[in-house]
Design an enzyme around this catalytic site. Structure first.
Site, PDB file in Angstrom:
ATOM      1  N   ASP A 211     -48.893  47.159 -31.591  1.00  0.00           N
ATOM      2  CA  ASP A 211     -47.885  46.105 -31.428  1.00  0.00           C
ATOM      3  C   ASP A 211     -47.076  46.341 -30.151  1.00  0.00           C
ATOM      4  O   ASP A 211     -46.489  47.423 -29.988  1.00  0.00           O
ATOM      5  CB  ASP A 211     -46.934  46.193 -32.640  1.00  0.00           C
ATOM      6  CG  ASP A 211     -46.535  44.845 -33.171  1.00  0.00           C
ATOM      7  OD1 ASP A 211     -46.930  43.826 -32.588  1.00  0.00           O
ATOM      8  OD2 ASP A 211     -45.827  44.827 -34.198  1.00  0.00           O
TER       9      ASP A 211
ATOM     10  N   GLU B 107     -46.583  34.427 -39.520  1.00  0.00           N
ATOM     11  CA  GLU B 107     -45.647  35.080 -40.455  1.00  0.00           C
ATOM     12  C   GLU B 107     -44.631  34.067 -40.992  1.00  0.00           C
ATOM     13  O   GLU B 107     -43.982  33.347 -40.208  1.00  0.00           O
ATOM     14  CB  GLU B 107     -44.920  36.242 -39.739  1.00  0.00           C
ATOM     15  CG  GLU B 107     -43.905  36.941 -40.635  1.00  0.00           C
ATOM     16  CD  GLU B 107     -43.453  38.294 -40.119  1.00  0.00           C
ATOM     17  OE1 GLU B 107     -43.962  38.761 -39.074  1.00  0.00           O
ATOM     18  OE2 GLU B 107     -42.573  38.897 -40.768  1.00  0.00           O
TER      19      GLU B 107
HETATM   20  O1  KIV Z   1     -44.781  44.924 -37.266  1.00  0.00           O
HETATM   21  C1  KIV Z   1     -45.485  44.529 -38.212  1.00  0.00           C
HETATM   22  O2  KIV Z   1     -45.776  45.242 -39.164  1.00  0.00           O
HETATM   23  C2  KIV Z   1     -45.950  43.150 -38.155  1.00  0.00           C
HETATM   24  C3  KIV Z   1     -46.512  42.548 -39.411  1.00  0.00           C
HETATM   25  C4  KIV Z   1     -45.428  42.286 -40.375  1.00  0.00           C
HETATM   26  C5  KIV Z   1     -47.320  41.346 -39.136  1.00  0.00           C
HETATM   27  O3  KIV Z   1     -45.859  42.521 -37.128  1.00  0.00           O
END
Ligand code: KIV
Length: 263
Positions: A84, A181
């Site tokens: 991420d 989401e």
């Molecule tokens: O950071 C995360 O875990 C996410 C999920 C909730 C999709 O972006």
């Protein structure tokens, strides 16, 4: 057990096989998730809350996500790992490429970015650089201060149309997957049919191609788990069994049930 690749995930969408994704952060859980044949692990910036104890994802750094990505990668030779891109780490195309390089070199196979069509140039550049990418629309937790809280998005017609158009634009720009989401189930179903890339839902109803849950929510560790989540450890004899039940329930359509959805 063949290693999961982007082609495997495209094949799941083509063959209408629903797949599971778990947001996880360390080698031990990563190994168990591989044992349970969870195809995708997201090293989410949710680690800011679940692991670091912050109130939001805003304080998470690139170094934090890179560290946890490397931990997850060491524990797992099976799942596809998504890293991420954290808050303010992709404010320009150049910065996004540099952040993505760090996460890919730490062991990610794909990166995820929150935001709409204003990121088109960034998705094009990632595509050109050979970096698989995942868009994230609907509730985008990095913008919690702008959104005024963790609220369902796309409830009115204009907002819903914007999210649909963003999804189509980002697919055209080269995004390989999409996370939706906290959006109404009807909107998520419409978007899932409108795009060819796999759509992963969280609080987005039962019609998306995949479902993602945060590890701490699905194991009942989060004190007040969100409505869209389910404690899979309840009724299981082990954590492995909880993961296996999640995989099976997503595959056969038992999760999410009506009570986990926004309509
Ligand atoms: O950071 C995360 O875990 C996410 C999920 C909730 C999709 O972006």
């Amino acid at each position: 057990m063949n290693k999961i690749t982007l082609s495997s995930l495209r094949g799941f969408k083509r063959d209408a096989v629903k797949f599971s994704v778990v947001a996880a952060y360390d080698a031990s859980f990563s190994r168990l998730l591989a044992d349970a044949e969870v195809p995708v692990i997201l090293v989410g910036d949710s680690l800011g809350m679940t692991v670091q104890g912050h109130a939001s994802t805003v304080p998470v750094s690139v170094a934090d996500v890179a560290y946890h990505t490397a931990c997850v990668a060491r524990g797992n030779q099976y799942s596809l790992i998504i890293g991420d891109l954290p808050f303010m780490s992709y404010t320009s195309v150049e910065q996004a490429l540099d952040t993505s390089k760090q996460l890919m070199q730490a062991g990610a196979h794909m990166v995820k970015l929150e935001g709409g069509r204003w990121l088109s140039e960034t998705f094009q550049a990632l595509n050109a650089a050979g970096v698989p990418s995942c868009a994230h629309l609907g509730l985008t937790p990095q913008s919690v201060n702008k959104l005024g809280g963790y609220k369902v998005q796309g409830r009115d017609a204009d907002e819903a149309q914007t999210i649909l158009e963003d999804a189509i634009a980002l697919e055209a720009a080269g995004a390989d997957m999409l996370v939706l989401e906290c959006v109404p189930s009807e909107l998520a179903a419409k978007i899932t049919h409108a795009v060819n890339i796999p759509v992963i839902g969280i609080g987005a109803g039962a019609d998306t191609d995949a479902q993602v849950l945060v590890l701490h929510d699905m194991l009942g560790i989060t004190p007040r788990a969100p409505k869209f989540s389910k404690n899979f450890l309840e009724g299981s004899h082990s954590i492995l069994e909880a993961f296996e039940r999640f995989v099976a329930d997503v595959k056969d359509g038992h999760f999410p049930a009506e009570e986990h959805q926004f309509n």
